[in-house]
Design an enzyme around this catalytic site. Structure first.
Site, PDB file in Angstrom:
ATOM      1  N   HIS A 314      -0.333  10.750 -15.743  1.00 52.19           N
ATOM      2  CA  HIS A 314       0.718   9.812 -16.145  1.00 52.19           C
ATOM      3  C   HIS A 314       1.477  10.722 -17.046  1.00 52.19           C
ATOM      4  O   HIS A 314       0.906  11.622 -17.664  1.00 52.19           O
ATOM      5  CB  HIS A 314       0.254   8.517 -16.894  1.00 52.19           C
ATOM      6  N   ASP A 372      -2.185   2.183 -11.064  1.00 52.24           N
ATOM      7  CA  ASP A 372      -2.054   2.133  -9.549  1.00 52.24           C
ATOM      8  C   ASP A 372      -3.370   2.200  -9.048  1.00 52.24           C
ATOM      9  O   ASP A 372      -3.566   1.916  -7.846  1.00 52.24           O
ATOM     10  CB  ASP A 372      -0.810   2.954  -9.037  1.00 52.24           C
TER      11      ASP A 372
HETATM   12  N1  CMC Z   1      -3.712  15.104  -9.122  1.00 50.80           N
HETATM   13  C1  CMC Z   1      -3.956  16.523  -9.417  1.00 50.80           C
HETATM   14  N2  CMC Z   1      -3.261  17.183 -10.313  1.00 50.80           N
HETATM   15  C2  CMC Z   1      -2.272  16.679 -11.078  1.00 50.80           C
HETATM   16  C3  CMC Z   1      -2.289  15.324 -11.031  1.00 50.80           C
HETATM   17  C4  CMC Z   1      -2.972  14.618 -10.089  1.00 50.80           C
HETATM   18  N3  CMC Z   1      -2.764  13.383  -9.714  1.00 50.80           N
HETATM   19  N4  CMC Z   1      -1.263  14.713 -11.603  1.00 50.80           N
HETATM   20  C5  CMC Z   1      -1.018  16.056 -12.509  1.00 50.80           C
HETATM   21  N5  CMC Z   1      -1.641  16.938 -12.224  1.00 50.80           N
HETATM   22  C6  CMC Z   1      -1.685  18.393 -12.778  1.00 50.80           C
HETATM   23  C7  CMC Z   1      -0.435  19.056 -12.330  1.00 50.80           C
HETATM   24  O1  CMC Z   1      -0.713  19.915 -11.264  1.00 50.80           O
HETATM   25  C8  CMC Z   1      -0.256  19.952 -13.630  1.00 50.80           C
HETATM   26  O2  CMC Z   1      -1.126  21.131 -13.395  1.00 50.80           O
HETATM   27  P1  CMC Z   1      -0.882  22.482 -14.101  1.00 50.80           P
HETATM   28  O3  CMC Z   1      -0.685  22.015 -15.546  1.00 50.80           O
HETATM   29  O4  CMC Z   1      -1.870  23.376 -13.991  1.00 50.80           O
HETATM   30  O5  CMC Z   1       0.373  22.986 -13.536  1.00 50.80           O
HETATM   31  C9  CMC Z   1      -0.777  19.137 -14.714  1.00 50.80           C
HETATM   32  O6  CMC Z   1      -1.532  18.135 -14.062  1.00 50.80           O
HETATM   33  C10 CMC Z   1       0.464  18.394 -15.324  1.00 50.80           C
HETATM   34  O7  CMC Z   1       1.076  17.723 -14.488  1.00 50.80           O
HETATM   35  P2  CMC Z   1       2.926  17.366 -14.182  1.00 50.80           P
HETATM   36  O8  CMC Z   1       3.107  17.133 -12.865  1.00 50.80           O
HETATM   37  O9  CMC Z   1       3.452  18.345 -15.057  1.00 50.80           O
HETATM   38  O10 CMC Z   1       2.887  16.099 -15.104  1.00 50.80           O
HETATM   39  P3  CMC Z   1       4.121  14.787 -14.877  1.00 50.80           P
HETATM   40  O11 CMC Z   1       3.960  14.118 -16.561  1.00 50.80           O
HETATM   41  O12 CMC Z   1       5.313  15.384 -14.770  1.00 50.80           O
HETATM   42  O13 CMC Z   1       3.748  13.941 -13.886  1.00 50.80           O
HETATM   43  C11 CMC Z   1       3.038  12.041 -12.456  1.00 50.80           C
HETATM   44  C12 CMC Z   1       2.985  12.643 -13.993  1.00 50.80           C
HETATM   45  C13 CMC Z   1       2.405  10.520 -12.624  1.00 50.80           C
HETATM   46  C14 CMC Z   1       4.023  12.067 -11.689  1.00 50.80           C
HETATM   47  C15 CMC Z   1       1.626  12.972 -11.910  1.00 50.80           C
HETATM   48  O14 CMC Z   1       0.508  12.934 -12.928  1.00 50.80           O
HETATM   49  C16 CMC Z   1       1.237  12.370 -10.622  1.00 50.80           C
HETATM   50  O15 CMC Z   1       1.982  12.937  -9.462  1.00 50.80           O
HETATM   51  N6  CMC Z   1       0.421  11.580 -10.303  1.00 50.80           N
HETATM   52  C17 CMC Z   1       0.082  11.039  -8.961  1.00 50.80           C
HETATM   53  C18 CMC Z   1       1.086   9.717  -8.758  1.00 50.80           C
HETATM   54  C19 CMC Z   1       0.430   8.768  -9.294  1.00 50.80           C
HETATM   55  O16 CMC Z   1      -0.375   8.230  -9.506  1.00 50.80           O
HETATM   56  N7  CMC Z   1       1.648   7.976  -9.939  1.00 50.80           N
HETATM   57  C20 CMC Z   1       1.690   6.732 -10.533  1.00 50.80           C
HETATM   58  C21 CMC Z   1       2.128   6.753 -11.950  1.00 50.80           C
HETATM   59  S1  CMC Z   1       1.750   5.360 -12.926  1.00 50.80           S
HETATM   60  C22 CMC Z   1       2.723   4.177 -12.474  1.00 50.80           C
HETATM   61  C23 CMC Z   1       4.316   4.504 -12.375  1.00 50.80           C
HETATM   62  O17 CMC Z   1       4.576   4.983 -13.542  1.00 50.80           O
HETATM   63  O18 CMC Z   1       4.783   4.104 -11.536  1.00 50.80           O
END
Ligand code: CMC
Length: 438
Positions: A314, A372
């Site tokens: 998140h 989720d």
């Molecule tokens: N699986 C594997 N690696 C992950 C994941 C994941 N679900 N989420 C983040 N990472 C890694 C990412 O690759 C990065 O690694 P590194 O630092 O080595 O490059 C690190 O964790 C930070 O990730 P980020 O993409 O910079 O983080 P963000 O804050 O931009 O993204 C997020 C947040 C929710 C989009 C992401 O965690 C994700 O895609 N999660 C899966 C989708 C999901 O479950 N979404 C629902 C969110 S909660 C409900 C809502 O808000 O609607």
């Protein structure tokens, strides 16, 4: 920010090392949470913009609705912990607080429930509007279209400068959303639309419109109705997330409320946001069995593989999402009520969670299950098809969106949202006539 948020003593100073020019900016204090530097005068004073894609450090507004401390795993609506609201409150009570600022007293709640209930039917012409869509459309595509079109049906409540109009539109959206969402399902199924029943509670009525048919009596299970109500509470608002910010940005131009909520629905649909609940179930099906979990954990960790563990991570929570904990308990309640004691997807989800939470990759990045992760298993057990999951999120979030929209319009600092950019395109150059271009 208004002056009263600014502490006269606290400032931050920015010194431009190239020009030597220094500017002091006021530091603003909210009621809880980190201080906020008011940089509105930055461009005028320093001829500089900020660069913050994804708004990692940018506060786009001030708001009194929801507070999140992502490190501590805290979520408050109007100051109340989400766990208390989910355990002791119900959706309309929470909706009232989100919309109006305080939990209702007995008389206020009775009136709110009555008013919302009385608006639950949609204009009969909407019935025909649905028929323009293909029956195999994704429910979110239909939802987006129908909610946007509500401005055409309810144009007597779209004067955004009139507080009474704003409140009528808000009530209409909260009240009619269950009907519209249930009808997207009925339409896809080729079943007749079921009209709302005013003797039923909000979540109960929604389940009735989803699953009743004209052929036989449908009795909503109180345990399932309570679970659905709790899921709605857990999704009611979540501060300045992508869809809420979309609603605010759309609304900042003076767009009508139905158009703004349709914009929020469109944003919510993405798999990184509300579409994740659908993606979690698809992922669990794809994994299929516990022995394949390590393979998927490895894929999630592989930087060359776009796969991510859906329902994990998140932007704000760097701790267990407090909503996910309640969701996990609700999941067990629902499966017990339905007599499902050996749901393979739940077993798979719990094992995936256990392994991920002990894996250094997830631990170091503070990737915990989010809201989720378990909601899809609950919806599936209730008989709700996967394609409807995000529409349910939209139904629940409507109150948050509309409350944030109302708050924005009454904020004296409100302006049209207009971010700036770091331009990296071609510098000024001469126009070359077509016949001279290479
Ligand atoms: N699986 C594997 N690696 C992950 C994941 C994941 N679900 N989420 C983040 N990472 C890694 C990412 O690759 C990065 O690694 P590194 O630092 O080595 O490059 C690190 O964790 C930070 O990730 P980020 O993409 O910079 O983080 P963000 O804050 O931009 O993204 C997020 C947040 C929710 C989009 C992401 O965690 C994700 O895609 N999660 C899966 C989708 C999901 O479950 N979404 C629902 C969110 S909660 C409900 C809502 O808000 O609607």
């Amino acid at each position: 920010m208004t002056k009263d948020n600014a502490s006269p003593k606290e400032t931050v100073t920015l010194i431009n090392n190239s020009t030597g020019k220094s500017t002091e900016f006021p530091l603003l204090s909210g009621s809880v949470g980190p201080k906020v530097a008011d940089i509105r005068s930055l461009y005028a004073s320093q001829d500089i913009f900020t660069y913050d894609p994804g708004y990692m450090s940018t506060g786009s507004c001030k708001s009194a609705i929801t507070y999140i401390d992502g490190d501590a795993g805290v979520l408050l609506h109007r100051g109340y912990a989400i766990s208390d609201l989910a355990e002791h409150g119900d959706y309309l009570e929470v909706a009232y607080a989100i919309l109006k600022g305080e939990l209702p007293n007995t008389a206020q709640k009775a009136k709110f429930v009555k008013d919302i209930t009385n608006h639950s039917m949609v204009h009969e012409q909407i019935n025909f509007f649905f028929r323009g869509f293909r029956r195999d459309s994704h429910p979110m595509a239909v939802l987006c279209g129908v909610v946007g079109a509500m401005a055409a049906f309810y144009h007597d409540s779209i004067d955004i400068n009139d507080p009474h109009h704003r409140m009528i539109a808000s009530y209409r959206l909260i009240a009619k959303m269950p009907t519209v969402v249930a009808w997207t399902y009925k339409y896809a199924m080729g079943q007749p639309f079921i009209y709302p029943r005013n003797n039923l509670g909000y979540a109960e009525n929604f389940l009735h419109m989803m699953f009743a048919t004209p052929c036989e009596e449908y009795k909503v299970s109180p345990v399932l109705a309570r679970a659905m109500d709790r899921i709605l509470v857990l999704h009611a608002d979540h501060e300045q997330n992508a869809s809420t910010s979309t609603v605010r940005l759309a609304g900042s131009s003076g767009a009508n409320p139905f158009a703004c909520i349709a914009a929020g629905i469109a944003s919510l649909w993405g798999p990184a946001h509300g579409g994740a609940n659908e993606a979690v179930l698809a992922m669990l099906h794809e994994i299929g069995s516990v022995d394949r979990i390590p393979e998927y954990i490895a894929k999630a960790k592989d930087k060359d593989d776009p796969f991510r563990l859906m329902g994990f991570g998140h932007r704000v929570y760097k701790n267990y999402d407090p909503r996910a904990k309640i969701m996990q308990k609700t999941c067990h309640d629902v499966l017990n009520e339905l007599g499902v004691h050996d749901e393979p997807l739940l077993k798979l989800a719990m094992e995936l969670e256990r392994i991920a939470l002990s894996d250094p990759y997830f631990v170091e990045r503070k990737l915990f299950p989010n809201v989720d992760f378990y909601s899809g298993i609950i919806f599936r057990a209730m008989g709700i098809p996967t394609s409807m999951f995000t529409s349910l999120f939209a139904l629940a979030r409507t109150v948050g969106w509309i409350a944030q929209w109302n708050e924005m319009l009454t904020d004296p600092d409100q302006k049209i949202g207009r971010p700036r950019q770091l331009y990296v395109g071609a510098p000024p150059r001469d126009y070359v006539p077509l016949h001279k271009r290479a």
